[in-house]
Design an enzyme around this catalytic site. Structure first.
Site, PDB file in Angstrom:
ATOM      1  N   HIS A 142       6.782  -1.827  -4.922  1.00  0.00           N
ATOM      2  CA  HIS A 142       5.291  -1.390  -4.729  1.00  0.00           C
ATOM      3  C   HIS A 142       4.863   0.002  -5.309  1.00  0.00           C
ATOM      4  O   HIS A 142       3.831   0.169  -5.654  1.00  0.00           O
ATOM      5  CB  HIS A 142       4.737  -1.328  -3.395  1.00  0.00           C
ATOM      6  CG  HIS A 142       4.983  -0.154  -2.613  1.00  0.00           C
ATOM      7  ND1 HIS A 142       6.694   0.078  -1.884  1.00  0.00           N
ATOM      8  CD2 HIS A 142       4.730   1.136  -2.268  1.00  0.00           C
ATOM      9  CE1 HIS A 142       6.547   1.115  -1.458  1.00  0.00           C
ATOM     10  NE2 HIS A 142       5.614   1.877  -1.492  1.00  0.00           N
TER      11      HIS A 142
HETATM   12  C1  UD1 Z   1       1.078   4.647  -0.553  1.00  0.00           C
HETATM   13  C2  UD1 Z   1       1.692   5.787  -0.716  1.00  0.00           C
HETATM   14  C3  UD1 Z   1       3.091   5.485  -1.362  1.00  0.00           C
HETATM   15  C4  UD1 Z   1       3.665   4.923   0.165  1.00  0.00           C
HETATM   16  C5  UD1 Z   1       2.827   3.485   0.173  1.00  0.00           C
HETATM   17  C6  UD1 Z   1       3.534   2.885   1.490  1.00  0.00           C
HETATM   18  C7  UD1 Z   1       0.167   7.603  -1.758  1.00  0.00           C
HETATM   19  C8  UD1 Z   1       0.132   8.333  -3.123  1.00  0.00           C
HETATM   20  N1  UD1 Z   1       1.202   6.565  -2.069  1.00  0.00           N
HETATM   21  O1  UD1 Z   1       1.198   3.733  -1.910  1.00  0.00           O
HETATM   22  O2  UD1 Z   1       3.888   6.748  -1.208  1.00  0.00           O
HETATM   23  O3  UD1 Z   1       4.923   4.495  -0.192  1.00  0.00           O
HETATM   24  O4  UD1 Z   1       1.475   3.865   0.305  1.00  0.00           O
HETATM   25  O5  UD1 Z   1       3.114   1.372   1.498  1.00  0.00           O
HETATM   26  O6  UD1 Z   1      -0.282   7.845  -1.112  1.00  0.00           O
HETATM   27  N2  UD1 Z   1      -4.315  -2.212  -1.266  1.00  0.00           N
HETATM   28  C9  UD1 Z   1      -4.899  -2.997  -0.690  1.00  0.00           C
HETATM   29  N3  UD1 Z   1      -5.046  -3.190   0.614  1.00  0.00           N
HETATM   30  C10 UD1 Z   1      -4.448  -2.244   1.454  1.00  0.00           C
HETATM   31  C11 UD1 Z   1      -3.853  -1.042   0.732  1.00  0.00           C
HETATM   32  C12 UD1 Z   1      -3.731  -0.986  -0.597  1.00  0.00           C
HETATM   33  O7  UD1 Z   1      -5.517  -4.075  -1.351  1.00  0.00           O
HETATM   34  O8  UD1 Z   1      -4.355  -2.286   2.742  1.00  0.00           O
HETATM   35  C13 UD1 Z   1      -4.267  -1.990  -2.780  1.00  0.00           C
HETATM   36  C14 UD1 Z   1      -5.478  -1.483  -3.506  1.00  0.00           C
HETATM   37  O9  UD1 Z   1      -5.555  -2.315  -4.552  1.00  0.00           O
HETATM   38  C15 UD1 Z   1      -5.010  -0.222  -3.997  1.00  0.00           C
HETATM   39  C16 UD1 Z   1      -3.311  -0.301  -3.942  1.00  0.00           C
HETATM   40  O10 UD1 Z   1      -3.104  -1.159  -3.225  1.00  0.00           O
HETATM   41  O11 UD1 Z   1      -5.868   0.490  -4.877  1.00  0.00           O
HETATM   42  C17 UD1 Z   1      -2.945   1.034  -3.990  1.00  0.00           C
HETATM   43  O12 UD1 Z   1      -3.022   1.451  -2.485  1.00  0.00           O
HETATM   44  P1  UD1 Z   1      -2.930   2.963  -2.040  1.00  0.00           P
HETATM   45  O13 UD1 Z   1      -3.076   3.223  -0.761  1.00  0.00           O
HETATM   46  O14 UD1 Z   1      -3.691   3.874  -3.300  1.00  0.00           O
HETATM   47  O15 UD1 Z   1      -1.313   3.274  -2.487  1.00  0.00           O
HETATM   48  P2  UD1 Z   1       0.019   2.486  -2.054  1.00  0.00           P
HETATM   49  O16 UD1 Z   1       0.366   1.850  -3.637  1.00  0.00           O
HETATM   50  O17 UD1 Z   1      -0.336   1.666  -1.002  1.00  0.00           O
END
Ligand code: UD1
Length: 364
Positions: A211
């Protein structure tokens, strides 16, 4: 004493599950969920399964660019801190929720407790590396999981308030892994929410998660990873983060994957079960490398560096470059030492943390 704890992303819920239970024996705790992770299988599921107290506030920030996401959290957390006037603010790890919480508190002169302090990948291109360095430099208590983390802080001139208490995730693994035998293998497989791939229980499996932005933002990397899985001797169970899922679906149309069992994100107990019983784990997650180590499952890490350097000793964990030959070589040919050290403590990190913050001499 009053502590505001800020969480927002999946691994933080797991850490809070271990620590909140203890904290509440000593102090009032106000739990703030930033809403960074919001899908029910990325958030609610953990609160239910791990019996984490419901958040007192949910900022509902959701996804966005790093600046926008962090800014909205900062604003929301500041309002809560002004209203609640806590003695401490506590944050975990290295996500955008971590830096937002720490910065909001620091500006209000509320002392910050950083759990899982001192980790370094020495790769400033990672958002997590930026978050953890900045958080460490504005924290009053820096609770490290390992001696390596303590040394990293010392090298940056941070020596006060630094404690190696062991790893709070190790507390969680030890506590919750006692519960994983309550279901049979067939039940674990029946409960998976399949996206594509073979259905039903299989004899042997690899478990994979991918991820990190560095792997998922480049479709050619995802392709390389998944096409190498096609050549393995057992299927690969891959619980897919929402962003990864979108990328994989594009790639699957072209590759017609046969050896990947792609499923929706799974809960923590399920993750422990599938990790403990896997042939190997293949991942770019930080937490999962360590969980695999604690559960005695060899791991291959799809990154150029790891913060959990101790796991590399004896090849219990090994880094693989993102090319097919290296991924397959590391998965199939790595000889893992029979010897293993206990680097992460005995499951009492949360207890140690509380005894330090709540001991007489440390009251403000
Ligand atoms: C975040 C953390 C990462 C951690 C991970 C754990 C940061 C910079 N990164 O990454 O260090 O390892 O969480 O899982 O804080 N999305 C959804 N639904 C959700 C959550 C995310 O659809 O419930 C999708 C969205 O498109 C979003 C993308 O995932 O834009 C990224 O989510 P984000 O929370 O920004 O960062 P993670 O990649 O999950």
């Amino acid at each position: 004493m009053k502590i505001v704890t800020v969480v927002g992303a999946r691994p933080q819920f797991i850490k809070a599950a271990a620590v909140s239970r203890k904290i509440r024996e000593y102090s009032e705790e106000i739990l703030v969920h930033t809403g960074q992770h919001y899908d029910s299988n990325m958030s609610e599921l953990f609160f239910q399964e791990l019996h984490i107290p419901s958040p007192d506030y949910n900022l509902g920030v959701g996804s966005g660019t790093h600046g926008k996401q962090t800014a909205e959290m900062l604003q929301g957390i500041e309002e809560i801190l002004i209203k609640e006037k806590p003695d401490y603010l506590m944050v975990y790890g290295d996500t955008n929720s971590t830096i937002a919480g720490a910065l909001a508190a620091s500006k209000l002169l509320i002392p910050v407790i950083h759990v899982e302090a001192g980790l370094r990948s020495f790769n400033m291109a990672m958002p997590e590396e930026q978050n953890r360095i900045l958080t460490d430099h504005i924290s009053k208590y820096l609770f490290c999981s390992t001696d390596t983390a303590v040394e990293n802080l010392h090298r940056e001139g941070i020596t006060k308030g630094v404690y190696n208490i062991g790893d709070v995730m190790c507390d969680a693994v030890m506590y919750y892994s006692n519960l994983i035998d309550e279901k049979s293998k067939e039940e674990y497989f029946a409960d998976l929410k399949y996206i594509f791939g073979e259905r039903g229980a299989v004899e042997r499996w690899y478990l994979s998660t991918v991820h990190r932005a560095e792997n998922t933002d480049d479709v050619s990397k995802i392709k390389t990873i998944l096409s190498s899985y096609e050549k393995l001797d057992a299927p690969v169970i891959l619980p897919a983060h929402p962003r990864t899922r979108r990328m994989i679906q594009q790639v699957n149309d072209e590759l017609q994957l046969k050896n990947t069992i792609c499923v929706e994100p799974i809960g923590y107990l399920e993750m422990l079960y599938f990790t403990k019983n896997a042939v190997k784990v293949v991942t770019d997650s930080g937490g999962l490398q360590k969980e695999a180590y604690i559960l005695d499952t060899p791991c291959v890490t799809l990154r150029e560096q790891t913060e959990w350097v101790e796991t590399l000793n004896g090849n219990h964990n090994i880094l693989a470059h993102i090319n097919e030959a290296d991924i397959l070589d590391k998965i199939l040919n790595t000889r893992v030492s029979e010897q293993k050290e206990n680097y992460y403590g005995n499951g009492d990190a949360a207890e140690k943390l509380c005894s330090i913050i709540f001991s007489e001499g440390n009251h403000e």
